[in-house]
Design an enzyme around this catalytic site. Structure first.
Site, mmCIF file in Angstrom:
data_model
loop_
_atom_site.group_PDB
_atom_site.id
_atom_site.type_symbol
_atom_site.label_atom_id
_atom_site.label_comp_id
_atom_site.label_asym_id
_atom_site.label_seq_id
_atom_site.Cartn_x
_atom_site.Cartn_y
_atom_site.Cartn_z
ATOM 1 N N LEU A 75 44.733 43.296 29.285
ATOM 2 C CA LEU A 75 45.526 42.329 28.524
ATOM 3 C C LEU A 75 45.563 40.937 29.153
ATOM 4 C CD1 LEU A 75 48.447 44.713 27.523
ATOM 5 C CD2 LEU A 75 46.412 44.108 26.199
ATOM 6 N N CYS A 76 44.709 40.683 30.145
ATOM 7 C CA CYS A 76 44.631 39.356 30.753
ATOM 8 C C CYS A 76 43.828 38.407 29.869
ATOM 9 C CB CYS A 76 43.967 39.431 32.123
ATOM 10 S SG CYS A 76 45.039 40.035 33.416
ATOM 11 N N HIS A 77 44.273 37.166 29.834
ATOM 12 C CA HIS A 77 43.551 36.136 29.084
ATOM 13 C C HIS A 77 42.340 35.656 29.881
ATOM 14 C CE1 HIS A 77 47.600 35.908 27.343
ATOM 15 N NE2 HIS A 77 46.990 35.497 26.251
ATOM 16 N N MET A 113 47.000 37.264 38.521
ATOM 17 C CA MET A 113 46.080 38.404 38.421
ATOM 18 C C MET A 113 44.701 38.053 38.979
ATOM 19 S SD MET A 113 48.008 40.744 37.480
ATOM 20 C CE MET A 113 46.717 41.964 37.536
ATOM 21 N N ASP A 128 33.040 48.514 51.566
ATOM 22 C CA ASP A 128 31.720 49.045 51.235
ATOM 23 C C ASP A 128 30.685 48.694 52.302
ATOM 24 O OD1 ASP A 128 29.721 50.301 49.532
ATOM 25 O OD2 ASP A 128 29.039 48.260 49.097
#
Length: 162
Positions: A75-77, A113, A128
């Site tokens: 739901l992030c723009h 975010m 990693d």
């Protein structure tokens, strides 16, 4: 309904409508830590890893992660970021690497975010690249340190070096 911004009046997931919001300069800072053993810290410090510049690769991955946030978080723009920064600091005495990120734009919605995603992807990439030396590494402390802009103005986690 609940006060959560991403739920409609029926409690369903909903992308927030930002069309009526004012464009302001917005910035957010985040951090995360990757704890690792002495051998991994030494390898990073000496730069002798066969995969190359560990911090350089992790930094680029974090920048890319911030740019892809709206594709990862449903739901992030999608945002036109004007600045993404990723710093990595070897903190030998604490047995860890500190990751500090910041994102900036002129827009209608915040960039917390994106800063969090940059820190997360940086930490995952560092993990990693070093996991063969220390598979027991821990990623901890992911959080927003500060945000500025918009109608809520400035917020800080308090008592932190930001």
């Amino acid at each position: 309904m609940s006060g959560f911004s991403h739920l409609n009046d029926r409690g369903e997931a909903n992308m927030v409508d930002v069309s009526g919001k004012t464009v302001t300069q917005r910035e957010a800072r985040a951090e995360a830590y990757v704890h690792m053993n002495e051998a991994a810290l030494t390898l990073i410090e000496q730069g002798g890893h066969h995969k190359g510049d560990i911090f350089g690769v992790a930094r680029v991955a974090g920048i890319q992660g911030a740019k892809l946030t709206s594709q990862l978080i449903p739901l992030c723009h999608p945002l036109m970021l004007s600045k993404i920064g990723v710093d990595l600091e070897l903190q030998r005495d604490e047995g860890r690497v500190r990751i500090a990120t910041w994102c900036k734009l002129d827009g209608k919605t915040g960039v917390e975010m994106e800063a969090l995603t940059a820190a997360s992807v940086t930490a995952l990439t560092l993990f990693d690249m070093v996991k063969a030396v220390d598979p027991g590494m821990r990623i901890e402390g992911l959080r927003v340190l500060e945000k500025q802009g918009g109608k809520t103005g400035h917020w800080s986690a308090g008592g932190q070096d930001v």
